[in-house]
Design a protein around this motif. Structure first.
Motif, PDB file in Angstrom:
ATOM      1  N   LEU A  25      83.509  58.175 -15.848  1.00 30.34           N
ATOM      2  CA  LEU A  25      82.336  57.602 -15.184  1.00 30.34           C
ATOM      3  C   LEU A  25      81.475  58.684 -14.535  1.00 30.34           C
ATOM      4  O   LEU A  25      80.246  58.640 -14.598  1.00 30.34           O
ATOM      5  N   ARG A  44      77.598  59.778 -15.347  1.00 24.90           N
ATOM      6  CA  ARG A  44      76.586  59.854 -14.296  1.00 24.90           C
ATOM      7  C   ARG A  44      75.913  61.226 -14.282  1.00 24.90           C
ATOM      8  O   ARG A  44      74.712  61.336 -14.124  1.00 24.90           O
ATOM      9  N   PHE A  96      69.613  49.458 -14.925  1.00 25.96           N
ATOM     10  CA  PHE A  96      70.802  48.682 -15.263  1.00 25.96           C
ATOM     11  C   PHE A  96      72.016  49.580 -15.471  1.00 25.96           C
ATOM     12  O   PHE A  96      73.116  49.276 -15.018  1.00 25.96           O
ATOM     13  N   LEU A  97      71.827  50.721 -16.131  1.00 32.21           N
ATOM     14  CA  LEU A  97      72.927  51.659 -16.338  1.00 32.21           C
ATOM     15  C   LEU A  97      73.389  52.253 -15.012  1.00 32.21           C
ATOM     16  O   LEU A  97      74.588  52.434 -14.787  1.00 32.21           O
ATOM     17  N   ASN A  98      72.460  52.554 -14.126  1.00 30.75           N
ATOM     18  CA  ASN A  98      72.818  53.041 -12.791  1.00 30.75           C
ATOM     19  C   ASN A  98      73.647  52.016 -12.031  1.00 30.75           C
ATOM     20  O   ASN A  98      74.655  52.358 -11.391  1.00 30.75           O
ATOM     21  N   LEU A  99      73.224  50.764 -12.085  1.00 30.65           N
ATOM     22  CA  LEU A  99      73.969  49.697 -11.413  1.00 30.65           C
ATOM     23  C   LEU A  99      75.361  49.539 -12.009  1.00 30.65           C
ATOM     24  O   LEU A  99      76.350  49.409 -11.277  1.00 30.65           O
ATOM     25  N   ALA A 100      75.455  49.567 -13.329  1.00 33.24           N
ATOM     26  CA  ALA A 100      76.757  49.437 -13.984  1.00 33.24           C
ATOM     27  C   ALA A 100      77.675  50.599 -13.633  1.00 33.24           C
ATOM     28  O   ALA A 100      78.878  50.409 -13.392  1.00 33.24           O
ATOM     29  N   LEU A 101      77.143  51.816 -13.586  1.00 33.31           N
ATOM     30  CA  LEU A 101      77.949  52.970 -13.201  1.00 33.31           C
ATOM     31  C   LEU A 101      78.406  52.880 -11.749  1.00 33.31           C
ATOM     32  O   LEU A 101      79.546  53.225 -11.423  1.00 33.31           O
ATOM     33  N   ASN A 102      77.541  52.408 -10.873  1.00 35.56           N
ATOM     34  CA  ASN A 102      77.922  52.246  -9.467  1.00 35.56           C
ATOM     35  C   ASN A 102      79.019  51.205  -9.306  1.00 35.56           C
ATOM     36  O   ASN A 102      80.010  51.440  -8.605  1.00 35.56           O
ATOM     37  N   VAL A 103      78.853  50.058  -9.941  1.00 33.84           N
ATOM     38  CA  VAL A 103      79.863  48.997  -9.838  1.00 33.84           C
ATOM     39  C   VAL A 103      81.180  49.450 -10.463  1.00 33.84           C
ATOM     40  O   VAL A 103      82.261  49.239  -9.900  1.00 33.84           O
ATOM     41  N   GLY A 104      81.105  50.099 -11.606  1.00 36.33           N
ATOM     42  CA  GLY A 104      82.319  50.592 -12.261  1.00 36.33           C
ATOM     43  C   GLY A 104      83.044  51.635 -11.436  1.00 36.33           C
ATOM     44  O   GLY A 104      84.271  51.619 -11.329  1.00 36.33           O
ATOM     45  N   THR A 105      82.287  52.538 -10.837  1.00 37.39           N
ATOM     46  CA  THR A 105      82.896  53.583 -10.012  1.00 37.39           C
ATOM     47  C   THR A 105      83.590  52.985  -8.793  1.00 37.39           C
ATOM     48  O   THR A 105      84.713  53.381  -8.453  1.00 37.39           O
TER      49      THR A 105
END
Length: 92
Positions: free
Chosen positions: A53, A57, A4-13
């Protein structure tokens, strides 16, 4: 890191990178100088967000200092540009 954190970081980036691209376009094609100054200020904040961000990561603390430095330089340059446009000089 969790999924979930990986997905949030990807979407945020991706979202912040898109915002930086749009601010760059407004900086180049802005109709007047006030729009360009506002785009430059927003561009600095977008760059600070991207640096933070990336720091999250890569799990390092070094980039937080870089983000602080970019934020300070962005603020000072925005104030200097606004004073130059309104008064014609930066320092009285």
């Amino acid at each position: 890191m969790s999924d979930f954190l990986n997905l949030a970081l990807n979407v945020g980036t991706v979202a912040v990178a898109l915002a930086v691209l749009l601010c760059s376009w407004r900086l180049l094609k802005g109709p007047d100088i006030a729009d360009r100054i506002l785009a430059l200020d927003t561009l600095y904040m977008g760059m600070v967000a991207l640096i933070i961000l990336l720091d999250m990561r890569w799990d390092t603390e070094l980039l937080f200092e870089a983000a602080l430095l970019v934020a300070m330089l962005g603020f000072v340059s925005t104030v200097a540009l606004a004073r130059y446009i309104t008064r014609g000089d930066v320092v009285e």
